[in-house]
Design a protein around this motif. Structure first.
Motif, PDB file in Angstrom:
ATOM      1  N   ASN A  52      58.823 -19.668 -18.931  1.00 31.69           N
ATOM      2  CA  ASN A  52      60.156 -19.951 -19.434  1.00 31.69           C
ATOM      3  C   ASN A  52      60.385 -21.457 -19.463  1.00 31.69           C
ATOM      4  N   PHE A  53      61.187 -21.899 -20.426  1.00 33.55           N
ATOM      5  CA  PHE A  53      61.595 -23.300 -20.473  1.00 33.55           C
ATOM      6  C   PHE A  53      63.049 -23.357 -20.900  1.00 33.55           C
ATOM      7  N   LEU A  54      63.855 -24.094 -20.141  1.00 35.31           N
ATOM      8  CA  LEU A  54      65.264 -24.297 -20.468  1.00 35.31           C
ATOM      9  C   LEU A  54      65.596 -25.769 -20.319  1.00 35.31           C
ATOM     10  N   ASN A  55      66.252 -26.341 -21.315  1.00 39.44           N
ATOM     11  CA  ASN A  55      66.749 -27.711 -21.215  1.00 39.44           C
ATOM     12  C   ASN A  55      68.186 -27.762 -21.727  1.00 39.44           C
ATOM     13  N   VAL A  56      69.053 -28.383 -20.950  1.00 43.65           N
ATOM     14  CA  VAL A  56      70.443 -28.568 -21.328  1.00 43.65           C
ATOM     15  C   VAL A  56      70.733 -30.058 -21.320  1.00 43.65           C
ATOM     16  N   ASP A  57      71.053 -30.621 -22.479  1.00 45.67           N
ATOM     17  CA  ASP A  57      71.426 -32.021 -22.602  1.00 45.67           C
ATOM     18  C   ASP A  57      72.934 -32.152 -22.750  1.00 45.67           C
ATOM     19  N   PHE A  58      73.516 -33.102 -22.017  1.00 47.26           N
ATOM     20  CA  PHE A  58      74.917 -33.481 -22.201  1.00 47.26           C
ATOM     21  C   PHE A  58      74.909 -34.912 -22.714  1.00 47.26           C
ATOM     22  N   LEU A  59      75.253 -35.084 -24.000  1.00 49.17           N
ATOM     23  CA  LEU A  59      75.135 -36.369 -24.668  1.00 49.17           C
ATOM     24  C   LEU A  59      76.507 -37.009 -24.806  1.00 49.17           C
ATOM     25  N   MET A  60      76.610 -38.273 -24.397  1.00 54.89           N
ATOM     26  CA  MET A  60      77.870 -39.010 -24.445  1.00 54.89           C
ATOM     27  C   MET A  60      77.675 -40.276 -25.264  1.00 54.89           C
ATOM     28  N   SER A  61      78.373 -40.364 -26.389  1.00 60.09           N
ATOM     29  CA  SER A  61      78.251 -41.492 -27.305  1.00 60.09           C
ATOM     30  C   SER A  61      79.316 -42.543 -27.024  1.00 60.09           C
ATOM     31  N   ASP A  62      79.060 -43.769 -27.547  1.00 57.00           N
ATOM     32  CA  ASP A  62      80.064 -44.820 -27.450  1.00 57.00           C
ATOM     33  C   ASP A  62      81.035 -44.725 -28.628  1.00 57.00           C
ATOM     34  N   GLY A  63      81.882 -45.745 -28.761  1.00 53.48           N
ATOM     35  CA  GLY A  63      82.919 -45.712 -29.782  1.00 53.48           C
ATOM     36  C   GLY A  63      82.405 -45.696 -31.205  1.00 53.48           C
ATOM     37  N   LYS A  64      81.162 -46.120 -31.423  1.00 57.39           N
ATOM     38  CA  LYS A  64      80.610 -46.102 -32.779  1.00 57.39           C
ATOM     39  C   LYS A  64      80.341 -44.680 -33.263  1.00 57.39           C
ATOM     40  N   ASP A  65      80.384 -43.723 -32.352  1.00 55.51           N
ATOM     41  CA  ASP A  65      80.289 -42.303 -32.687  1.00 55.51           C
ATOM     42  C   ASP A  65      81.517 -41.572 -32.151  1.00 55.51           C
ATOM     43  N   SER A  66      82.662 -42.292 -32.190  1.00 50.07           N
ATOM     44  CA  SER A  66      83.967 -41.721 -31.805  1.00 50.07           C
ATOM     45  C   SER A  66      84.003 -41.227 -30.364  1.00 50.07           C
ATOM     46  N   ASN A  67      83.159 -41.843 -29.485  1.00 46.54           N
ATOM     47  CA  ASN A  67      83.089 -41.409 -28.081  1.00 46.54           C
ATOM     48  C   ASN A  67      82.843 -39.901 -27.969  1.00 46.54           C
ATOM     49  N   ALA A  68      82.037 -39.386 -28.881  1.00 42.00           N
ATOM     50  CA  ALA A  68      81.802 -37.942 -28.952  1.00 42.00           C
ATOM     51  C   ALA A  68      80.998 -37.459 -27.752  1.00 42.00           C
ATOM     52  N   GLN A  69      81.214 -36.203 -27.429  1.00 41.19           N
ATOM     53  CA  GLN A  69      80.437 -35.507 -26.409  1.00 41.19           C
ATOM     54  C   GLN A  69      79.753 -34.308 -27.055  1.00 41.19           C
ATOM     55  N   GLU A  70      78.541 -34.024 -26.590  1.00 41.82           N
ATOM     56  CA  GLU A  70      77.768 -32.931 -27.168  1.00 41.82           C
ATOM     57  C   GLU A  70      76.992 -32.209 -26.077  1.00 41.82           C
ATOM     58  N   ILE A  71      76.924 -30.907 -26.192  1.00 41.88           N
ATOM     59  CA  ILE A  71      76.024 -30.091 -25.379  1.00 41.88           C
ATOM     60  C   ILE A  71      74.950 -29.521 -26.303  1.00 41.88           C
ATOM     61  N   TYR A  72      73.674 -29.687 -25.916  1.00 46.55           N
ATOM     62  CA  TYR A  72      72.574 -29.124 -26.701  1.00 46.55           C
ATOM     63  C   TYR A  72      71.680 -28.338 -25.747  1.00 46.55           C
ATOM     64  N   VAL A  73      71.516 -27.046 -26.036  1.00 48.61           N
ATOM     65  CA  VAL A  73      70.762 -26.144 -25.178  1.00 48.61           C
ATOM     66  C   VAL A  73      69.517 -25.654 -25.916  1.00 48.61           C
ATOM     67  N   VAL A  74      68.363 -25.734 -25.253  1.00 48.15           N
ATOM     68  CA  VAL A  74      67.099 -25.217 -25.782  1.00 48.15           C
ATOM     69  C   VAL A  74      66.528 -24.226 -24.773  1.00 48.15           C
ATOM     70  N   TYR A  75      66.169 -23.032 -25.239  1.00 51.47           N
ATOM     71  CA  TYR A  75      65.496 -22.068 -24.377  1.00 51.47           C
ATOM     72  C   TYR A  75      64.295 -21.502 -25.118  1.00 51.47           C
ATOM     73  N   ARG A  76      63.160 -21.406 -24.416  1.00 52.11           N
ATOM     74  CA  ARG A  76      61.958 -20.795 -24.974  1.00 52.11           C
ATOM     75  C   ARG A  76      61.321 -19.886 -23.921  1.00 52.11           C
ATOM     76  N   HIS A  77      60.865 -18.737 -24.371  1.00 54.83           N
ATOM     77  CA  HIS A  77      60.040 -17.861 -23.537  1.00 54.83           C
ATOM     78  C   HIS A  77      58.716 -17.653 -24.251  1.00 54.83           C
ATOM     79  N   THR A  78      57.614 -17.845 -23.538  1.00 56.94           N
ATOM     80  CA  THR A  78      56.286 -17.637 -24.104  1.00 56.94           C
ATOM     81  C   THR A  78      55.583 -16.513 -23.352  1.00 56.94           C
ATOM     82  N   LEU A  79      55.205 -15.485 -24.095  1.00 56.83           N
ATOM     83  CA  LEU A  79      54.454 -14.358 -23.541  1.00 56.83           C
ATOM     84  C   LEU A  79      52.972 -14.644 -23.761  1.00 56.83           C
ATOM     85  N   ASP A  80      52.221 -14.760 -22.674  1.00 59.71           N
ATOM     86  CA  ASP A  80      50.795 -15.081 -22.734  1.00 59.71           C
ATOM     87  C   ASP A  80      50.009 -13.814 -23.057  1.00 59.71           C
TER      88      ASP A  80
END
Length: 273
Positions: A68-96
């Motif tokens: 299994n692999f899980l990654n959760v990013d919380f991205l915080m931009s400066d004013g040039k991107d309107s001080n935007a906040q973003e959550i990006y979630v990636v999940y992968r399961h690999t069956l061998d």
């Protein structure tokens, strides 16, 4: 306010996914918190360099039949991107398939074959586009035999949709392919480790506004150094590194679109527990 609540809901969903993964009988696991920072991030239709701080939670684990692999990013931009906040979630399961069937799927440099499925989900609260991406990923993964660490090559199909500002209904792109390389290679006994991924993603037909899309290339790589021995911690607990991201035709936007090309140096640190 609604968009901030959406971000928190996705954070809660990610936490529940972590709990589900942790409930499995893992043969091995690695969980970390990290941060990376750079001043030359890019966003499509924005010609300015953007400063971002990204905090991430990552969990990888292996069990009897796969990983299994899980990654959760919380991205915080400066004013040039309107001080935007973003959550990006990636999940992968690999069956061998070798572990499931008891047979060898090795050939040439490939030591094993897996079937991978998973998803990407994001939400961002910028006023211009306000992405709400949903993507299902599936396809074979070839596990390459390397002297140490890992190198996986995946060939996947992507089912992607989005519902940005100004679109009444969720828009689904054409099903499109992705070639993915993911690696983590220690550099001898130096304490260094070269890690990252490379995605080449085919065009996905017309975008939600009727315009064309282009194939995209996303390379993200980091050279980490393990500082743990210097501070009396266990091996690979604390690491610092320098990274670089090259992202051409970001999100499938043609190269003529301002902000569709990112060339981003980063500094990174992570703690594994």
């Amino acid at each position: 306010m609604h968009q901030n609540q959406d971000i928190f809901r996705f954070a809660a969903a990610a936490a529940l996914t972590c709990a589900a993964i942790g409930a499995q009988a893992a043969d091995w696991s690695d969980t970390s918190m990290g941060v990376r920072w750079g001043t030359k991030f890019a966003e499509p239709y924005n010609p300015q360099d953007i400063e971002k701080t990204i905090v991430n939670f990552t969990h990888a684990s292996g069990y009897k039949y796969g990983s299994n692999f899980l990654n959760v990013d919380f991205l915080m931009s400066d004013g040039k991107d309107s001080n935007a906040q973003e959550i990006y979630v990636v999940y992968r399961h690999t069956l061998d398939l070798g572990k499931v069937t008891g047979k060898s799927f090795a050939f040439g440099p490939v030591k094993g074959l897996g079937l991978t499925a998973g998803f990407d989900v994001n939400t961002k609260n910028d006023p211009g586009y306000s992405s709400k991406k949903r993507m299902v990923v599936a396809g074979p993964t070839f596990m390459v035999d390397v002297p140490a660490g890992f190198l996986n090559v995946g060939v996947y199909a992507l089912w992607e949709s989005n519902k940005p500002v100004g679109i009444a209904d969720r828009y689904s792109y054409d099903v499109h392919p992705m070639l993915n390389l993911a690696w983590g290679i220690p550099v001898g006994n130096t304490g260094l480790s070269f890690e990252g991924f490379l995605n080449y993603i085919g065009d996905k037909g017309k975008n939600e506004f009727g315009g064309p899309t282009s194939p995209e290339t996303n390379l993200d790589m980091t050279l980490f150094y393990d500082v743990s021995p210097h501070i009396g911690a266990s091996k690979n607990s604390f690491r610092v590194g320098v990274g670089y991201q090259y992202w051409r035709n970001k999100f499938g936007n043609p190269h003529s679109v301002p902000g569709s090309l990112a060339k981003t140096p980063m500094v990174r640190a992570d703690y594994h527990f």
